[in-house]
Design a protein around this motif. Sequence first.
Motif, PDB file in Angstrom:
ATOM      1  N   TYR A  51       5.491  -5.914   5.508  1.00 42.95           N
ATOM      2  CA  TYR A  51       4.783  -5.019   4.463  1.00 42.95           C
ATOM      3  C   TYR A  51       4.835  -5.951   3.147  1.00 42.95           C
ATOM      4  O   TYR A  51       3.563  -5.939   2.604  1.00 42.95           O
ATOM      5  CB  TYR A  51       5.410  -3.727   4.235  1.00 42.95           C
ATOM      6  N   ARG A  52       5.726  -6.407   2.728  1.00 42.83           N
ATOM      7  CA  ARG A  52       5.634  -7.488   1.549  1.00 42.83           C
ATOM      8  C   ARG A  52       4.702  -8.565   1.583  1.00 42.83           C
ATOM      9  O   ARG A  52       4.048  -8.691   0.565  1.00 42.83           O
ATOM     10  CB  ARG A  52       7.140  -7.839   1.287  1.00 42.83           C
ATOM     11  N   ASP A  54       2.071  -8.290   3.593  1.00 46.45           N
ATOM     12  CA  ASP A  54       0.555  -7.773   3.340  1.00 46.45           C
ATOM     13  C   ASP A  54       0.372  -7.562   1.787  1.00 46.45           C
ATOM     14  O   ASP A  54      -1.159  -7.729   1.505  1.00 46.45           O
ATOM     15  CB  ASP A  54       0.627  -6.339   4.160  1.00 46.45           C
ATOM     16  N   ILE A  55       1.395  -6.996   0.991  1.00 45.56           N
ATOM     17  CA  ILE A  55       1.140  -6.840  -0.445  1.00 45.56           C
ATOM     18  C   ILE A  55       0.641  -8.399  -1.137  1.00 45.56           C
ATOM     19  O   ILE A  55      -0.046  -8.197  -1.891  1.00 45.56           O
ATOM     20  CB  ILE A  55       2.246  -6.219  -1.160  1.00 45.56           C
ATOM     21  N   ILE A  56       1.589  -9.489  -0.721  1.00 39.80           N
ATOM     22  CA  ILE A  56       1.342 -10.671  -1.538  1.00 39.80           C
ATOM     23  C   ILE A  56      -0.063 -11.148  -0.996  1.00 39.80           C
ATOM     24  O   ILE A  56      -0.760 -11.599  -1.689  1.00 39.80           O
ATOM     25  CB  ILE A  56       2.313 -11.623  -0.826  1.00 39.80           C
ATOM     26  N   ARG A  58      -2.704  -9.623  -0.346  1.00 39.44           N
ATOM     27  CA  ARG A  58      -3.532  -8.764  -1.063  1.00 39.44           C
ATOM     28  C   ARG A  58      -3.889  -8.892  -2.566  1.00 39.44           C
ATOM     29  O   ARG A  58      -4.981  -9.191  -3.206  1.00 39.44           O
ATOM     30  CB  ARG A  58      -3.365  -7.199  -0.829  1.00 39.44           C
ATOM     31  N   ASP A  59      -2.494  -9.234  -3.391  1.00 39.96           N
ATOM     32  CA  ASP A  59      -2.527  -9.067  -4.576  1.00 39.96           C
ATOM     33  C   ASP A  59      -2.420 -10.751  -5.116  1.00 39.96           C
ATOM     34  O   ASP A  59      -2.312 -10.885  -6.416  1.00 39.96           O
ATOM     35  CB  ASP A  59      -1.085  -8.402  -5.139  1.00 39.96           C
ATOM     36  N   HIS A  65       7.218 -11.297  -6.718  1.00 38.91           N
ATOM     37  CA  HIS A  65       7.599 -10.831  -5.219  1.00 38.91           C
ATOM     38  C   HIS A  65       8.634 -11.649  -4.649  1.00 38.91           C
ATOM     39  O   HIS A  65       9.015 -11.090  -3.361  1.00 38.91           O
ATOM     40  CB  HIS A  65       6.195 -11.197  -4.389  1.00 38.91           C
TER      41      HIS A  65
END
Length: 160
Positions: A51-52, A54-56, A58-59, A65
Amino acid sequence: MERNLFIELLEDGDNVSLYSPHFEGEEYSEFEKFLLAYKDTYPNDVRQLVYRLDIIKRDGALDRHFRYEGIRRDRVMALPSHLETTSLRLYLLNIQAKILILGNGGLKTTATYEEDENLHRQVKTLQKIDIQIKQKEKDKVITVSGTELLGELTFTINDD
């Protein structure tokens, strides 16, 4: 013992691309081996790390992070960040906040990675790869173009 490896593209992204070392003669990349080793015994931790990532993706691969690992002059970092807790650590190289080279990791049971033989070996492997990538970048054999790592992505490292 010397081992040959190549840096394999796992996922090409707009903000961040994911790569992983893949040793010659082995079926899976280092990140795939990490997932396979822990997905059944620590499914929630693996899910949180993915999940982390996936955030990375995206962002962007911003420092917030990650945990800094290794030594000051290398690019070794770890997931999860200090904002999250898991029993697992995933080690990686953060190349210009556009490319993550996902290594392996393991169960974190000691205060520092140096105290655990497996975790220490995982960090040392990434440090050796990072030294060679930096040299190839300096020699213009490897270049970063956006989220792509271009050039000669094969290496030989010594496991001593």
